[in-house]
Design an enzyme around this catalytic site. Structure first.
Site, PDB file in Angstrom:
ATOM      1  N   ARG A  98      35.055  42.407  48.166  1.00 55.11           N
ATOM      2  CA  ARG A  98      36.418  42.035  47.762  1.00 55.11           C
ATOM      3  C   ARG A  98      37.212  43.278  47.395  1.00 55.11           C
ATOM      4  O   ARG A  98      38.381  43.415  47.759  1.00 55.11           O
ATOM      5  CB  ARG A  98      36.373  41.065  46.573  1.00 55.11           C
ATOM      6  CG  ARG A  98      35.858  39.684  46.917  1.00 55.11           C
ATOM      7  CD  ARG A  98      35.868  38.765  45.709  1.00 55.11           C
ATOM      8  NE  ARG A  98      37.233  38.394  45.322  1.00 55.11           N
ATOM      9  CZ  ARG A  98      37.529  37.706  44.222  1.00 55.11           C
ATOM     10  NH1 ARG A  98      36.566  37.343  43.380  1.00 55.11           N
ATOM     11  NH2 ARG A  98      38.781  37.401  43.949  1.00 55.11           N
ATOM     12  N   CYS A 124      39.302  41.853  36.955  1.00 57.63           N
ATOM     13  CA  CYS A 124      38.537  41.169  38.005  1.00 57.63           C
ATOM     14  C   CYS A 124      39.526  40.438  38.884  1.00 57.63           C
ATOM     15  O   CYS A 124      40.548  40.991  39.273  1.00 57.63           O
ATOM     16  CB  CYS A 124      37.524  40.221  37.374  1.00 57.63           C
ATOM     17  SG  CYS A 124      38.255  39.013  36.233  1.00 57.63           S
TER      18      CYS A 124
END
Length: 286
Positions: free
Chosen positions: A186, A245
């Site tokens: 990611r 995050c």
């Protein structure tokens, strides 16, 4: 449990605690079917805390604070009262993601309102089951539920946070460190299963939260965690470090790991990638 316990409790310690102390046990499993899974089976004596409706103030558009903005104080105070949590309560919280899902987020929120006696179960629900902790399908009741529940006194978030403007500045400041705890794929923009755009914040360093754990899913020893993060921080002060995050939840796992290592907790960027990527900010891949 002491007034300022270790932020991590081992499954075997929880078994002993169950027989000797009164505490509030919180199941923080998340996901669309979390309530159903909780109703079917949970650690005996637990109550469920829902990420979307109780631990966040979800907005129609994640550009406004990310996918899981913090709730307002009035709402959170009422939720704690419903769960029977007072300033004097000892709290243990668990999830089914080795603490990386909502357990660490709830821990951070309680610590941030000044609550000291809160611990996350190492290894999560599965580890407790393997250790012999009994299961139940009956939800425990908070001690102060109902209209007469006393609200939990709180006035501000006491742990440090960074907003999107501060992160903007940090991307251009070599003295600052931005830590992205998402998985490497990611971060590198190879895929993005949740948010609209793949990539990462410029100048961010990728330290996946999973690296806080050993092969069995337990936290690394505090000494190893401290060595790892001190090496990454390179003598920076906590105020120069921002952790994020996807939506401000899993980042708390790394803040928890640093606290377990005896380090001062750095800043949390609650909006995280979900806010950043929706607000026309610069993005990087690879």
């Amino acid at each position: 449990m002491t007034n300022n316990p270790s932020p991590i409790i081992k499954p075997q310690e929880l078994l002993v605690l169950k027989e000797t102390k009164t505490f509030v046990l919180i199941d923080a499993r998340a996901g669309k079917d979390a309530k159903e899974r909780f109703a079917a089976s949970h650690l005996e004596g637990a109550q469920h805390a829902d990420l979307d409706s109780q631990l966040a103030d979800v907005k129609p558009n994640a550009a406004d604070g990310g996918r899981h903005p913090l709730p307002n104080f009035a709402s959170f105070s009422h939720i704690l009262a419903e769960l029977g949590i007072t300033p004097y309560s000892s709290v243990v919280v668990y999830d089914d993601k080795n603490g990386a899902n909502s357990a660490a987020r709830f821990w951070w929120m309680l610590k941030s309102i000044g609550h000291e006696a809160v611990q996350v179960l190492d290894g999560g629900m599965d580890a407790a089951i393997k250790a012999g902790y009994p299961l139940s399908n009956q939800e425990a009741k908070g001690k102060e539920q109902g209209a007469n529940a006393a609200t939990y006194p709180m006035s501000e978030w006491q742990l440090p946070m960074a907003d999107i403007s501060e992160v903007d500045e940090a991307t251009l400041d070599a003295q600052c460190l931005i830590i992205d705890v998402r998985e490497t794929g990611r971060y590198q923009g190879e895929f993005e299963p949740i948010d609209l755009i793949a990539g990462h914040i410029p100048n961010a360093l990728n330290i996946p939260f999973s690296s806080n754990l050993d092969r069995e899913g337990f936290f690394l020893p505090p000494s190893e965690l401290r060595e790892k993060y001190e090496k990454a921080l390179k003598n920076r002060k906590p105020g120069q470090v921002i952790v994020h995050c996807g939506s401000g939840v899993t980042a708390c796992h790394t803040l928890l790991a640093m606290a377990y290592a005896g380090m001062e907790i750095p800043k949390l960027y609650v909006g995280s990638w979900s806010e950043w990527s929706r607000n026309g900010r610069p993005m990087v891949t690879k």
